[in-house]
Design an enzyme around this catalytic site. Structure first.
Site, PDB file in Angstrom:
ATOM      1  CG  HIS A 204     -13.886   2.155  -5.572  1.00 41.64           C
ATOM      2  ND1 HIS A 204     -12.914   1.829  -6.530  1.00 41.64           N
ATOM      3  CD2 HIS A 204     -13.256   2.453  -4.383  1.00 41.64           C
ATOM      4  CE1 HIS A 204     -11.777   1.953  -6.020  1.00 41.64           C
ATOM      5  NE2 HIS A 204     -11.869   2.358  -4.745  1.00 41.64           N
ATOM      6  CD  GLU A 363      -6.241  -0.316  -1.033  1.00 39.23           C
ATOM      7  OE1 GLU A 363      -5.408   0.687  -1.621  1.00 39.23           O
ATOM      8  OE2 GLU A 363      -6.863  -0.895  -1.171  1.00 39.23           O
ATOM      9  CD  GLU A 399      -2.409   0.980  -4.198  1.00 42.96           C
ATOM     10  OE1 GLU A 399      -1.778   1.939  -4.804  1.00 42.96           O
ATOM     11  OE2 GLU A 399      -3.568   0.927  -3.874  1.00 42.96           O
ATOM     12  CG  HIS A 402      -1.211   2.709  -0.889  1.00 43.49           C
ATOM     13  ND1 HIS A 402      -2.325   2.329  -0.531  1.00 43.49           N
ATOM     14  CD2 HIS A 402      -1.519   3.456  -1.909  1.00 43.49           C
ATOM     15  CE1 HIS A 402      -3.254   2.902  -1.143  1.00 43.49           C
ATOM     16  NE2 HIS A 402      -2.637   3.737  -2.233  1.00 43.49           N
TER      17      HIS A 402
END
Length: 553
Positions: A204, A363, A399, A402
């Site tokens: 990030h 995502e 992910e 997730h």
């Protein structure tokens, strides 16, 4: 004259606002700093090194080649002496060489480069199942798996949780979030990556460089750290993907792309633009949009339709320039090729300003930090992309943790993405079924890893995506060595999953359970139904499927 036939070779590079001239027939006229700039650019800029080689061999006659090559080699030898590797020392703050922000040394002095030793090895710092160069199902393991290190969890994770402050203070940390500290972390990052033997990393923007008081200051901080990262990663290592952190700062409390404040929307767009530029500059192959706060806490004060419209508008705003550049790149011809080289060499800050042309990814995550996020799961996100005409522009970063939060298995989410042509890349982690939040643990369940790799193999591979370890050490694991042990374990688990898939495919038993066949329109099928009479329904053989699966484990 760089385009002439003279026994002279000069290059001009604009670096940091200064134009540096390199005359290879007058080395005494160059400062050591000028040499350093040139060789840094030469090693890390494919365009410059390719141009150098092409002009050198095409434009010079044979005698000039010999003279120039001799002088170039002499310069390389002299530079090797001047810029020899510094002596190493531990990266703790008490060491004598820890005073300079530009310090170079060894951050993990007691840990060797991790090597493959095979399943019988008892060495916790060795691979038992991951053998990078070994071929399985027609590809090297490293090409199936494409492992990546997550900078934020590995070098910014503190061990904090909702009920306690951080427990980890690595030896190289000085307690600040300064640019100098960010550069020190970046050096640790690449030593770690090289010792693991992986080729990719993810970041990030605000994890690798501190937020400034203004957007301009934040961009300058990011530029300084990214310039170092470019130098450290060399030609082999590059980002699997980059992204912008649009969820931690208070300005994003109502969301970024879906904020009710137009000034926040604009700030988020500027931050994404910059993050995409630096991802491109570092050679990143993908860019991820993670809408951490693109959702709602309550529908009482939320216009969901308006939010979704604003979000799709945000995603579309960077597409026109990408399409124009894609059409330019598709052109062919010597004139265009020649001019494109001139643009690269002569344009100020071309590499850092040019748009990102890699794969774009969304995502999915159902909730956390918001109660409901608009990219809830793979199916929801696929429907969103279809509704707003974005299929073909975006794929998904799935992910595994997730998936758990959405009530699915990771295999379900991967298959949903795959059969819709949306499987882009994977965050290889897991959650704890007894804990209700995103725990981001390293995936160590061999059965789950096998199902994950089954989707990858069915997809024909995951490139240009990969398997990113969006995973962190447990709060109670506080030794530097634990960083390596966790990644070795995660890599071995995924490698073992790949080996298991090869076994299942090789046996052929599992594939036979999946075979079905139907054809014909309703009238044809009606005739068949009358001909066949009452259907005889075969067993699903679920227990046999489970037995075959377990036999591979």
């Amino acid at each position: 004259n760089i385009f002439g036939f003279y026994p002279k070779f000069s290059i001009f590079i604009k670096k940091g606002g200064n134009c540096v001239h390199f005359d290879f027939f007058n080395p005494k006229s160059l400062s050591l700093s000028s040499y350093s700039i040139f060789w840094s650019e030469f090693r890390n800029n494919n365009t410059l090194s390719s141009l150098f080689a092409e002009l050198f061999w095409v434009k010079c006659n044979m005698n000039s080649r010999k003279v120039l090559l001799t002088l170039l080699c002499l310069n390389v030898v002299s530079l090797a002496v001047v810029f020899a590797e510094p002596s190493t020392c531990p990266a703790d703050l008490d060491s004598e060489c820890a005073d300079s922000g530009e310090w170079e040394g060894e951050f993990f002095p007691g840990i060797p480069k991790i090597k493959y030793e095979g399943p019988s090895s008892k060495n916790s710092l060795a691979y038992k199942w991951y053998n990078a160069e070994e071929e399985i199902l027609g590809k090297k393991m490293k090409d199936w798996l494409r492992f990546s290190v997550a900078f934020w969890h590995t070098f910014r994770g503190t061990g904090a949780d909702p009920f306690g402050v951080g427990t980890k203070v690595w030896p190289w940390e000085d307690g600040t979030n300064s640019v100098a500290m960010a550069k020190r972390r970046m050096r640790a990052n690449f030593e770690f990556i090289k010792k693991l033997g992986v080729d990719y990393w993810c970041f990030h923007d605000r994890d690798i460089a501190p937020d400034g008081k203004t957007l301009e200051e934040s961009n300058a901080n990011l530029d300084e750290v990214v310039a170092l990262a470019k130098d450290l990663q060399g030609k082999k290592i590059r980002p699997l993907w980059g992204t912008a952190q649009l969820f931690m700062h208070p300005r994003y409390m109502h969301g970024a792309a879906t904020s009710s404040e137009v000034s926040v929307y604009a700030y988020a767009a500027a931050q994404v633009k910059k993050a995409m530029e630096v991802t491109h500059y570092l050679g990143g192959e993908n860019y991820v949009f993670w809408g951490g706060r693109e959702g709602y806490q309550t529908l009482l004060n939320t216009d969901m339709k308006e939010n979704l419209t604003i979000w799709q508008d945000f995603l579309k705003r960077q597409l026109p320039i990408r399409k124009r550049l894609d059409s330019m790149v598709s052109l062919s011809g010597s004139v265009f090729s020649f001019c494109s080289v001139l643009v690269v060499i002569l344009s100020s800050n071309y590499l850092s300003r040019s748009p990102f042309l890699g794969a774009l990814l969304i995502e999915p995550k159902p909730q956390e930090p918001t109660k409901h996020q608009y990219d809830w799961d793979a199916a929801t996100t696929a429907a969103f992309l279809h509704k707003y005409g974005l299929l073909g522009e975006f794929k998904l970063n799935i992910e595994c943790n997730h998936a758990t939060l959405a009530g699915h298995s990771c295999h379900h989410e991967l298959e949903t993405a795959r059969i819709n042509g949306l499987l882009g890349t994977i965050d290889a982690n897991s959650g704890d079924p007894q804990i209700g939040w995103d725990t981001d643990q390293f995936l160590t369940d061999i059965g789950e890893a096998t199902m994950v790799m089954l989707s990858v193999v069915r997809n024909g591979g995951i490139a240009p995506g990969g398997l990113n370890f969006d995973a962190k050490l447990r709060r109670e694991s506080t030794d530097v060595e634990d960083l390596f042990i966790a990644h070795v374990s995660g890599m071995d688990t995924m490698a073992r999953g790949l080996r298991n898939v090869a076994k299942l495919i090789g046996d052929g038993l599992w594939t036979s359970l999946l075979e079905n066949g139907w054809e014909g329109d309703f009238e044809t099928l009606e005739k068949k139904a009358m001909e066949w009479g009452e259907p005889k329904v075969a067993s699903a053989k679920q227990e046999l499927a489970e037995m075959i699966s377990l036999s591979a484990l």
